[in-house]
Motif scaffolding. Structure first.
Motif, PDB file in Angstrom:
ATOM      1  N   ASP A   9       0.817  -1.212   0.000  1.00  0.00           N
ATOM      2  CA  ASP A   9       0.000   0.000   0.000  1.00  0.00           C
ATOM      3  C   ASP A   9       0.851   1.262   0.000  1.00  0.00           C
ATOM      4  N   GLU A  10       2.118   1.115  -0.347  1.00  0.00           N
ATOM      5  CA  GLU A  10       2.973   2.294  -0.372  1.00  0.00           C
ATOM      6  C   GLU A  10       3.409   2.622  -1.780  1.00  0.00           C
ATOM      7  N   VAL A  11       3.405   3.894  -2.043  1.00  0.00           N
ATOM      8  CA  VAL A  11       3.814   4.351  -3.364  1.00  0.00           C
ATOM      9  C   VAL A  11       5.058   5.201  -3.208  1.00  0.00           C
ATOM     10  N   THR A  12       6.086   4.852  -3.983  1.00  0.00           N
ATOM     11  CA  THR A  12       7.316   5.636  -3.948  1.00  0.00           C
ATOM     12  C   THR A  12       7.535   6.255  -5.316  1.00  0.00           C
ATOM     13  N   VAL A  13       7.718   7.540  -5.317  1.00  0.00           N
ATOM     14  CA  VAL A  13       7.893   8.247  -6.579  1.00  0.00           C
ATOM     15  C   VAL A  13       9.229   8.941  -6.572  1.00  0.00           C
ATOM     16  N   LYS A  14       9.987   8.722  -7.612  1.00  0.00           N
ATOM     17  CA  LYS A  14      11.234   9.454  -7.776  1.00  0.00           C
ATOM     18  C   LYS A  14      11.076  10.369  -8.972  1.00  0.00           C
ATOM     19  N   LEU A  15      11.467  11.581  -8.766  1.00  0.00           N
ATOM     20  CA  LEU A  15      11.232  12.575  -9.803  1.00  0.00           C
ATOM     21  C   LEU A  15      12.532  13.314 -10.075  1.00  0.00           C
ATOM     22  N   VAL A  16      12.868  13.412 -11.338  1.00  0.00           N
ATOM     23  CA  VAL A  16      14.062  14.172 -11.712  1.00  0.00           C
ATOM     24  C   VAL A  16      13.637  15.141 -12.779  1.00  0.00           C
ATOM     25  N   LEU A  17      13.913  16.399 -12.532  1.00  0.00           N
ATOM     26  CA  LEU A  17      13.515  17.368 -13.538  1.00  0.00           C
ATOM     27  C   LEU A  17      14.536  18.460 -13.700  1.00  0.00           C
ATOM     28  N   ARG A  18      14.485  19.095 -14.841  1.00  0.00           N
ATOM     29  CA  ARG A  18      15.471  20.106 -15.159  1.00  0.00           C
ATOM     30  C   ARG A  18      15.209  21.397 -14.415  1.00  0.00           C
ATOM     31  N   ARG A  19      13.986  21.806 -14.421  1.00  0.00           N
ATOM     32  CA  ARG A  19      13.671  23.067 -13.768  1.00  0.00           C
ATOM     33  C   ARG A  19      12.670  22.830 -12.657  1.00  0.00           C
ATOM     34  N   LYS A  20      12.746  23.615 -11.662  1.00  0.00           N
ATOM     35  CA  LYS A  20      12.009  23.285 -10.455  1.00  0.00           C
ATOM     36  C   LYS A  20      10.544  23.703 -10.519  1.00  0.00           C
ATOM     37  N   ILE A  21      10.319  24.877 -10.897  1.00  0.00           N
ATOM     38  CA  ILE A  21       8.963  25.439 -10.989  1.00  0.00           C
ATOM     39  C   ILE A  21       8.047  24.938  -9.882  1.00  0.00           C
ATOM     40  N   ASN A  22       8.532  25.013  -8.677  1.00  0.00           N
ATOM     41  CA  ASN A  22       7.650  24.699  -7.560  1.00  0.00           C
ATOM     42  C   ASN A  22       6.986  23.332  -7.704  1.00  0.00           C
ATOM     43  N   CYS A  23       7.764  22.366  -8.117  1.00  0.00           N
ATOM     44  CA  CYS A  23       7.165  21.060  -8.385  1.00  0.00           C
ATOM     45  C   CYS A  23       6.605  20.442  -7.124  1.00  0.00           C
ATOM     46  N   LEU A  24       7.147  20.808  -5.982  1.00  0.00           N
ATOM     47  CA  LEU A  24       6.631  20.229  -4.747  1.00  0.00           C
ATOM     48  C   LEU A  24       5.144  20.475  -4.613  1.00  0.00           C
ATOM     49  N   LEU A  25       4.748  21.668  -4.931  1.00  0.00           N
ATOM     50  CA  LEU A  25       3.333  21.994  -4.817  1.00  0.00           C
ATOM     51  C   LEU A  25       2.497  21.171  -5.779  1.00  0.00           C
ATOM     52  N   HIS A  26       2.961  21.090  -7.016  1.00  0.00           N
ATOM     53  CA  HIS A  26       2.176  20.377  -8.022  1.00  0.00           C
ATOM     54  C   HIS A  26       2.089  18.901  -7.716  1.00  0.00           C
ATOM     55  N   VAL A  27       3.222  18.330  -7.325  1.00  0.00           N
ATOM     56  CA  VAL A  27       3.216  16.909  -6.990  1.00  0.00           C
ATOM     57  C   VAL A  27       2.306  16.646  -5.808  1.00  0.00           C
ATOM     58  N   SER A  28       2.399  17.515  -4.838  1.00  0.00           N
ATOM     59  CA  SER A  28       1.553  17.375  -3.657  1.00  0.00           C
ATOM     60  C   SER A  28       0.080  17.372  -4.038  1.00  0.00           C
ATOM     61  N   ARG A  29      -0.271  18.273  -4.938  1.00  0.00           N
ATOM     62  CA  ARG A  29      -1.672  18.332  -5.380  1.00  0.00           C
ATOM     63  C   ARG A  29      -2.094  17.047  -6.064  1.00  0.00           C
ATOM     64  N   VAL A  30      -1.236  16.588  -6.978  1.00  0.00           N
ATOM     65  CA  VAL A  30      -1.584  15.370  -7.726  1.00  0.00           C
ATOM     66  C   VAL A  30      -1.763  14.198  -6.774  1.00  0.00           C
ATOM     67  N   LEU A  31      -0.855  14.084  -5.824  1.00  0.00           N
ATOM     68  CA  LEU A  31      -0.946  12.947  -4.903  1.00  0.00           C
ATOM     69  C   LEU A  31      -2.203  13.046  -4.038  1.00  0.00           C
ATOM     70  N   ASP A  32      -2.580  14.266  -3.702  1.00  0.00           N
ATOM     71  CA  ASP A  32      -3.817  14.432  -2.952  1.00  0.00           C
ATOM     72  C   ASP A  32      -5.014  13.982  -3.765  1.00  0.00           C
ATOM     73  N   GLU A  33      -5.014  14.389  -5.031  1.00  0.00           N
ATOM     74  CA  GLU A  33      -6.100  13.970  -5.927  1.00  0.00           C
ATOM     75  C   GLU A  33      -6.248  12.469  -5.981  1.00  0.00           C
ATOM     76  N   LEU A  34      -5.096  11.805  -6.017  1.00  0.00           N
ATOM     77  CA  LEU A  34      -5.123  10.355  -6.145  1.00  0.00           C
ATOM     78  C   LEU A  34      -5.315   9.676  -4.800  1.00  0.00           C
ATOM     79  N   GLN A  35      -5.590  10.477  -3.789  1.00  0.00           N
ATOM     80  CA  GLN A  35      -5.833   9.949  -2.449  1.00  0.00           C
ATOM     81  C   GLN A  35      -4.629   9.209  -1.908  1.00  0.00           C
ATOM     82  N   LEU A  36      -3.482   9.824  -2.081  1.00  0.00           N
ATOM     83  CA  LEU A  36      -2.261   9.262  -1.531  1.00  0.00           C
ATOM     84  C   LEU A  36      -1.793  10.168  -0.406  1.00  0.00           C
ATOM     85  N   ASP A  37      -1.437   9.555   0.687  1.00  0.00           N
ATOM     86  CA  ASP A  37      -1.038  10.308   1.854  1.00  0.00           C
ATOM     87  C   ASP A  37       0.470  10.450   1.868  1.00  0.00           C
ATOM     88  N   LEU A  38       0.953  11.676   1.691  1.00  0.00           N
ATOM     89  CA  LEU A  38       2.397  11.883   1.661  1.00  0.00           C
ATOM     90  C   LEU A  38       3.015  11.597   3.021  1.00  0.00           C
TER      91      LEU A  38
END
Lengths: 416, 140
Positions: A338-367
């Motif tokens: 029941d655990e999801v691990t995501v590794k993310l590598v990106l060139r530019r940051k653009i506040n990805c923490l916020l976006h990822v957090s939102r997506v995970l919330d949508e998918l009902q995943l508890d960070l």
């Protein structure tokens, strides 16, 4: 070489993996002079190695691995195919090539019906266990066809890795059915085998390209084949989601990864389905409905997929992994239980923490855990979350994350 | 056996696997639809205990000035679903971004340790940031 002096490994029951492996490896790297001493049949697989462009040089090895993936644990429904018919069909289509090998190599008296030589033990070199004939043919554990014994010395006679490709081809689950059933493609394949046959009979000519027949038609056929190959490679590239580079080696490499991923996903889905079926039927059994077949509950729990005798799906561990790449982003999603691990590598940051957090919330995943920061010119993050409710699939997660991150690339200014 | 056949086989096999995945996912979706009611019943049960938790976790904020517009902050607050996202949104709205982040969750508490930088170029003060963070925690 020492192979011939080793204990003979004929027959389905013998089991000498290590000497075979060592010999096989030695052989694969062996010198050509030694090869020539043995059989002209050794020249068989060399054909493709010297073909065409330079970039294809290391392709044979990749091709071997590609086939390796295709033959390990073929799809469920494919495992129900009658192996006897497949091998017969395959043998029918490729009789002459292997007839010659058969004639040269003695000791296959144990083979019952076909002249089809056993799969070489050099497969042990990869990932298979010594007595892992069932691994290649998971459905036929009880229908063990001695013609496909892994521990035969045939592998000794195959010089470069391409030989493995050829041998592995016998064991392709689709080989007997799909490939030969397709008329258009059959011609190309048939043509290839014809050429191989010619080589065998000529005792391994060094001129493996156009100089085989010396007729004017040959270059035209070669051109046709090349363009056909190009087309096929493009088709393959279109099918895999992670295609970033367009060179052939990358395409093959990516497709190997994609096939592995697909197989993992199929296993995962089967497990989830089985779990759900069991859970539901158990509940129904409790309510004691009249039309409920109690037999289903038992069969569900003990249901084991043929070929996976150790894995009872309803009690197995859910696991899956996949990777998706886009131009500037890489996502690696792994799900274990029941655990999801995501590794993310990106060139530019653009506040990805916020976006990822939102997506995970949508998918009902508890960070649960997040870590990451800037390394050099890119950013790397690791997210660990728990599945709260509902069902999630790795592909959905990866897709949404890539969209979220890439989508905001367009919005953000180029330099931040 | 040559490259052409391998590639063609690969294409066929991939299509086959993709089809399998589709079929199985569809089956799973169908089963899910019918079992959504059960899931809802379960979730209602699990939400209630969280609110009646006796050991409440006190929010804790520490902020240290590093240099220029960079601060280091450490926050502990009670872990509830969606709080992290709201925290990010609030910080983003104020024009702050988090660099070199570490978030850990354990025993119902969330610990965030991170550098905070202002994106608008202003010089930040540790005390005012600390107050701001505490306010944010109250509202998320």
């Amino acid at each position: 070489m020492k192979m011939y002096e080793e204990t003979p490994c004929f027959g389905p029951d013998s089991n000498h993996p290590s000497p075979m492996v060592d010999s096989a490896i030695d052989f694969a790297h062996g010198s050509s002079s030694e090869e020539k001493q043995r059989e002209p049949v050794l020249r068989l697989p060399v054909e493709t190695q010297q073909e065409d462009e330079d970039e294809d040089e290391h392709l044979p090895n990749i091709g071997t691995h590609l086939l390796q993936e295709m033959t390990n644990n073929p799809c469920d429904h494919l495992s129900s195919l009658n192996w006897g018919s497949i091998t017969a069909a395959a043998a029918y289509k490729m009789p002459r090539v292997f007839d010659t090998i058969d004639n040269e190599v003695q000791g296959f008296g144990a083979l019952p019906n076909t002249s089809f030589p056993p799969t070489p033990a050099i497969f042990n070199h990869f990932t298979l266990q010594p007595q892992s004939a069932p691994l290649l043919f998971p459905s036929t554990r009880t229908v063990h066809d001695p013609t496909f014994d892994l521990n035969s010395p045939l592998g000794l006679h195959c010089a470069p890795p391409l030989a493995l490709v050829r041998e592995l081809f016998q064991s392709l689950p689709l080989s007997g059915e799909v490939l030969f059933g397709d008329g258009g493609e059959h011609d190309i394949a048939g043509e290839g085998r014809e050429e191989g046959l010619v080589q065998v009979q000529n005792g391994g000519a060094s001129e493996l390209r156009g100089g085989r027949n010396g007729t004017k038609q040959q270059p035209a056929n070669e051109r046709e084949r090349r363009s056909h190959m190009k087309e096929r490679f493009n088709d393959l590239r279109m099918m895999i989601p992670n295609s970033t580079k367009t060179d052939r080696a990358s395409v093959v490499g990516d497709s190997i990864e994609y096939i592995k991923e697909l197989k993992r996903t199929v296993d995962e889905l089967k497990l989830l389905l089985d779990r759900r079926r069991c859970g539901r039927e158990r509940k129904d059994g409790k309510r004691q409905r009249m039309d409920q077949d109690q037999g289903d509950v038992n069969s569900c729990i003990t249901n084991k997929l043929p070929g996976d005798p150790n894995m009872s799906y309803s009690t197995g561990l859910r696991s899956s992994m996949l990777r998706r790449k886009s131009k500037a982003t890489e996502v690696d999603v792994r799900i274990v239980d029941d655990e999801v691990t995501v590794k993310l590598v990106l060139r530019r940051k653009i506040n990805c923490l916020l976006h990822v957090s939102r997506v995970l919330d949508e998918l009902q995943l508890d960070l649960q855990h997040v870590a990451g920061g800037q390394i050099g010119d890119h950013y790397s993050f690791l997210f660990n979350s728990k599945i709260c409710e509902g069902s999630v699939f790795a592909s959905t997660i990866a897709g949404k994350l890539i969209d979220a991150v890439d989508g905001h690339y367009a919005v953000a200014p180029p330099d931040q | 056996m040559n490259k052409a056949t391998i590639i063609e086989d690969a294409i066929t096999y991939i299509t086959e696997l993709q089809k399998n995945v589709k079929v199985l996912s569809n089956q799973l979706m169908e089963m899910e639809v019918s079992s959504i009611e059960d899931a809802k019943a379960l979730s209602k049960e699990t939400d209630a205990p969280e609110e009646t938790e006796e050991n409440r976790i006190e929010p804790d904020v520490k902020v240290i000035y590093v240099n220029g517009n960079k601060l280091w902050m450490k926050m502990i607050f009670e872990n509830r679903r969606g709080r992290l996202t709201k925290l990010m949104e609030a910080l983003s709205a104020h024009g702050f971004e988090l660099n070199d982040v570490s978030v850990t969750t354990s025993m119902g508490a969330t610990l965030i340790s991170s550098c905070v930088e202002g994106t608008l170029g202003e010089v930040l003060e540790a005390s005012s940031m600390s107050e701001l963070l505490q306010e944010i925690i109250k509202h998320i």
